[in-house]
Design an enzyme around this catalytic site. Structure first.
Site, PDB file in Angstrom:
ATOM      1  N   LYS A 265       0.837  -1.215   0.000  1.00  0.00           N
ATOM      2  CA  LYS A 265       0.000   0.000   0.000  1.00  0.00           C
ATOM      3  C   LYS A 265       0.862   1.253   0.000  1.00  0.00           C
ATOM      4  O   LYS A 265       0.499   2.260  -0.595  1.00  0.00           O
ATOM      5  CB  LYS A 265      -0.955   0.000   1.203  1.00  0.00           C
ATOM      6  CG  LYS A 265      -1.947  -1.151   1.176  1.00  0.00           C
ATOM      7  CD  LYS A 265      -3.390  -0.722   1.060  1.00  0.00           C
ATOM      8  CE  LYS A 265      -4.209  -1.858   0.501  1.00  0.00           C
ATOM      9  NZ  LYS A 265      -5.545  -2.008   0.966  1.00  0.00           N
TER      10      LYS A 265
ATOM     11  N   LYS B 275      -3.874 -11.762  -7.422  1.00  0.00           N
ATOM     12  CA  LYS B 275      -5.168 -12.077  -6.812  1.00  0.00           C
ATOM     13  C   LYS B 275      -6.257 -11.133  -7.332  1.00  0.00           C
ATOM     14  O   LYS B 275      -5.968  -9.985  -7.677  1.00  0.00           O
ATOM     15  CB  LYS B 275      -5.056 -12.058  -5.279  1.00  0.00           C
ATOM     16  CG  LYS B 275      -5.292 -10.735  -4.624  1.00  0.00           C
ATOM     17  CD  LYS B 275      -5.476 -10.841  -3.112  1.00  0.00           C
ATOM     18  CE  LYS B 275      -5.809  -9.441  -2.615  1.00  0.00           C
ATOM     19  NZ  LYS B 275      -6.318  -9.329  -1.308  1.00  0.00           N
TER      20      LYS B 275
ATOM     21  N   LYS C 125     -10.403  -5.782  -5.513  1.00  0.00           N
ATOM     22  CA  LYS C 125     -11.367  -4.739  -5.839  1.00  0.00           C
ATOM     23  C   LYS C 125     -10.694  -3.447  -6.272  1.00  0.00           C
ATOM     24  O   LYS C 125     -11.325  -2.594  -6.854  1.00  0.00           O
ATOM     25  CB  LYS C 125     -12.366  -4.519  -4.693  1.00  0.00           C
ATOM     26  CG  LYS C 125     -11.820  -4.310  -3.309  1.00  0.00           C
ATOM     27  CD  LYS C 125     -13.004  -4.152  -2.350  1.00  0.00           C
ATOM     28  CE  LYS C 125     -12.813  -4.774  -1.000  1.00  0.00           C
ATOM     29  NZ  LYS C 125     -11.871  -4.102  -0.130  1.00  0.00           N
TER      30      LYS C 125
HETATM   31  P1  ATP Z   1      -7.918  -4.218  -1.902  1.00  0.00           P
HETATM   32  O1  ATP Z   1      -7.773  -4.658  -3.314  1.00  0.00           O
HETATM   33  O2  ATP Z   1      -8.620  -2.911  -1.749  1.00  0.00           O
HETATM   34  O3  ATP Z   1      -6.682  -4.360  -1.090  1.00  0.00           O
HETATM   35  P2  ATP Z   1      -9.179  -6.709  -1.397  1.00  0.00           P
HETATM   36  O4  ATP Z   1     -10.081  -7.007  -2.550  1.00  0.00           O
HETATM   37  O5  ATP Z   1      -7.890  -7.441  -1.323  1.00  0.00           O
HETATM   38  O6  ATP Z   1      -8.957  -5.183  -1.264  1.00  0.00           O
HETATM   39  P3  ATP Z   1      -9.896  -6.758   1.425  1.00  0.00           P
HETATM   40  O7  ATP Z   1     -10.847  -5.739   1.891  1.00  0.00           O
HETATM   41  O8  ATP Z   1      -8.456  -6.562   1.748  1.00  0.00           O
HETATM   42  O9  ATP Z   1     -10.069  -6.994  -0.132  1.00  0.00           O
HETATM   43  O10 ATP Z   1     -10.336  -8.196   1.914  1.00  0.00           O
HETATM   44  C1  ATP Z   1     -11.551  -8.558   2.467  1.00  0.00           C
HETATM   45  C2  ATP Z   1     -11.530 -10.061   2.689  1.00  0.00           C
HETATM   46  O11 ATP Z   1     -11.583 -10.740   1.436  1.00  0.00           O
HETATM   47  C3  ATP Z   1     -10.277 -10.579   3.393  1.00  0.00           C
HETATM   48  O12 ATP Z   1     -10.614 -11.596   4.305  1.00  0.00           O
HETATM   49  C4  ATP Z   1      -9.445 -11.110   2.278  1.00  0.00           C
HETATM   50  O13 ATP Z   1      -8.571 -12.124   2.705  1.00  0.00           O
HETATM   51  C5  ATP Z   1     -10.500 -11.649   1.332  1.00  0.00           C
HETATM   52  N1  ATP Z   1     -10.050 -11.611  -0.051  1.00  0.00           N
HETATM   53  C6  ATP Z   1      -9.737 -10.509  -0.767  1.00  0.00           C
HETATM   54  N2  ATP Z   1      -9.386 -10.817  -2.033  1.00  0.00           N
HETATM   55  C7  ATP Z   1      -9.476 -12.177  -2.124  1.00  0.00           C
HETATM   56  C8  ATP Z   1      -9.238 -13.116  -3.177  1.00  0.00           C
HETATM   57  N3  ATP Z   1      -8.861 -12.743  -4.381  1.00  0.00           N
HETATM   58  N4  ATP Z   1      -9.420 -14.435  -2.915  1.00  0.00           N
HETATM   59  C9  ATP Z   1      -9.829 -14.834  -1.687  1.00  0.00           C
HETATM   60  N5  ATP Z   1     -10.068 -14.006  -0.656  1.00  0.00           N
HETATM   61  C10 ATP Z   1      -9.891 -12.696  -0.852  1.00  0.00           C
END
Ligand code: ATP
Ligand code: LTN
Length: 334
Positions: A115, A197, A200
């Site tokens: 980040k 991964k 969002k």
């Molecule tokens: P950002 O992209 O804004 O960092 P993110 O999509 O990674 O966000 P978070 O808000 O960090 O999402 O995660 C919310 C939950 O979803 C956490 O428990 C995280 O482990 C899970 N998660 C996020 N992305 C994935 C993914 N691609 N596969 C499985 N679990 C996920």
């Protein structure tokens, strides 16, 4: 333990639109295991402001996320669904835990490094101490289990270290939490780059399926998904694109990779991608319908928000008072 049940805590940030990764990696598991635990599911809006947010947008997204928790199947009568910023103990405990966390530990956090690189113009102290606030979230409720995706394991390890350190000084104050990683969907990869991964905050919307995508968009994104050159549906590391699609298909249908290989034996990628798309649509459609219905009932959502914040405040105060006493803050005069 709370009312004879183990305690579960988890949270998600109200930043960006939730993806299928968030759903399969986190939200879906939350629903599956909720009944076994006394649960606290927070919309962690305080974490969100570690990167700059538009205030109106953050408010809207926070409400959307809270509604999605319910739409996904969490009954707010049984599960404490609330906004982190409505419960004062998170910030108060985080301050105390800051004093039990080392700079070196925080420096090692990969999410911070990622980040910080992404927001080089705003590497604020909140971004750095983000994991301490997360530890406070978890420890405040004496949580036994924390369902998260694999990417959050490092933060959970840190939470355990902080709790053990604190307990080492003051006795058994905190329950030491365990991570709960779901068997399927723990890491959903981008449809455009299976080495990354699904996220969002990805700039390429074709890499992610958003929970609010309509059926046509979902099918189109799967049709365009990056696959491999072997032209057969086989679950192996050499075909990361297909492996990801099989994982998604299994998570949505309950089938195993071996069953999926058999089902698509002799068929091409086209048929398979279509089937994956349809399996995702059939999982998301009921969630979207329920979301639309809930969103229309403002009074109901408001009552959930109010009642659950009060419940969370009540339970969190118990731990907070104990911690304050242990570290030597003067007693309150009643
Ligand atoms: P950002 O992209 O804004 O960092 P993110 O999509 O990674 O966000 P978070 O808000 O960090 O999402 O995660 C919310 C939950 O979803 C956490 O428990 C995280 O482990 C899970 N998660 C996020 N992305 C994935 C993914 N691609 N596969 C499985 N679990 C996920
Ligand atoms: N850091 C997590 C969100 C989060 C969380 C928590 C998850 C904040 N506090 C407590 C589990 C328990 C994330 O980025 N997904």
């Amino acid at each position: 333990m709370l009312d004879g049940k183990k305690v579960l805590f988890s949270g998600m940030q109200a930043t960006g639109n939730l993806t299928l990764g968030n759903y399969l990696g986190a939200l879906k598991n939350w629903v599956t295991i909720a009944d076994e635990y006394e649960t606290f599911y927070s919309v962690v809006d305080m974490h969100s402001i570690t990167v700059r947010q538009d205030p109106a947008e953050l408010r809207k997204r926070a409400r959307t996320l809270l509604t999605l928790y319910i739409a996904a199947g969490l009954d707010p009568e049984k599960n404490c669904i609330y906004y982190q910023s409505h419960v004062t103990g998170h910030a108060e405990l985080a301050w105390i835990l800051n004093c039990f966390t080392y700079m070196g530990e925080l420096n090692r956090m990969t999410q911070f490094k990622d980040k910080a690189a992404k927001h080089a113009d705003n590497i604020n102290a909140g971004l750095f101490t983000y994991p301490v606030l997360m530890a406070a979230d978890i420890l405040l409720y004496q949580s036994d289990v924390v369902p998260v995706g694999i990417d959050q394991m490092q933060h959970l390890e840190l939470t355990r270290d902080i709790a053990q350190r604190f307990n080492g000084v003051y006795g058994d104050v905190f329950t030491i939490p365990e991570a709960y990683i779901g068997k399927v969907g723990a890491k959903v990869m981008s449809l455009q780059d299976p080495a990354k991964k699904m996220s969002k905050s990805d700039e390429n919307p074709n890499g992610s399926i958003y929970l609010m995508d309509d059926p046509d968009t979902i099918i189109r994104k799967f049709k365009r998904a990056v696959t491999d050159s072997e032209a057969c549906v086989r679950y192996c590391e050499e075909q990361p694109g297909i492996k990801n699609l099989i994982d998604i298909y299994c998570a949505c249908t309950g089938k195993t990779p071996a069953e999926t290989e058999r089902e698509f034996d002799g068929k091409g990628y086209g048929d398979f991608k279509m089937a994956v798309g349809e399996s995702v649509v059939s999982v998301l459609k009921p969630l979207q319908d329920r979301f639309a219905e809930l969103s229309r009932d403002k009074a109901y959502l408001d009552s959930v928000i109010k009642n659950n914040a009060e419940k969370a405040q009540y339970f969190s105060n118990k731990t907070l008072r104990k911690v304050q006493k242990k570290v030597g803050f003067p007693e309150r005069i009643r």
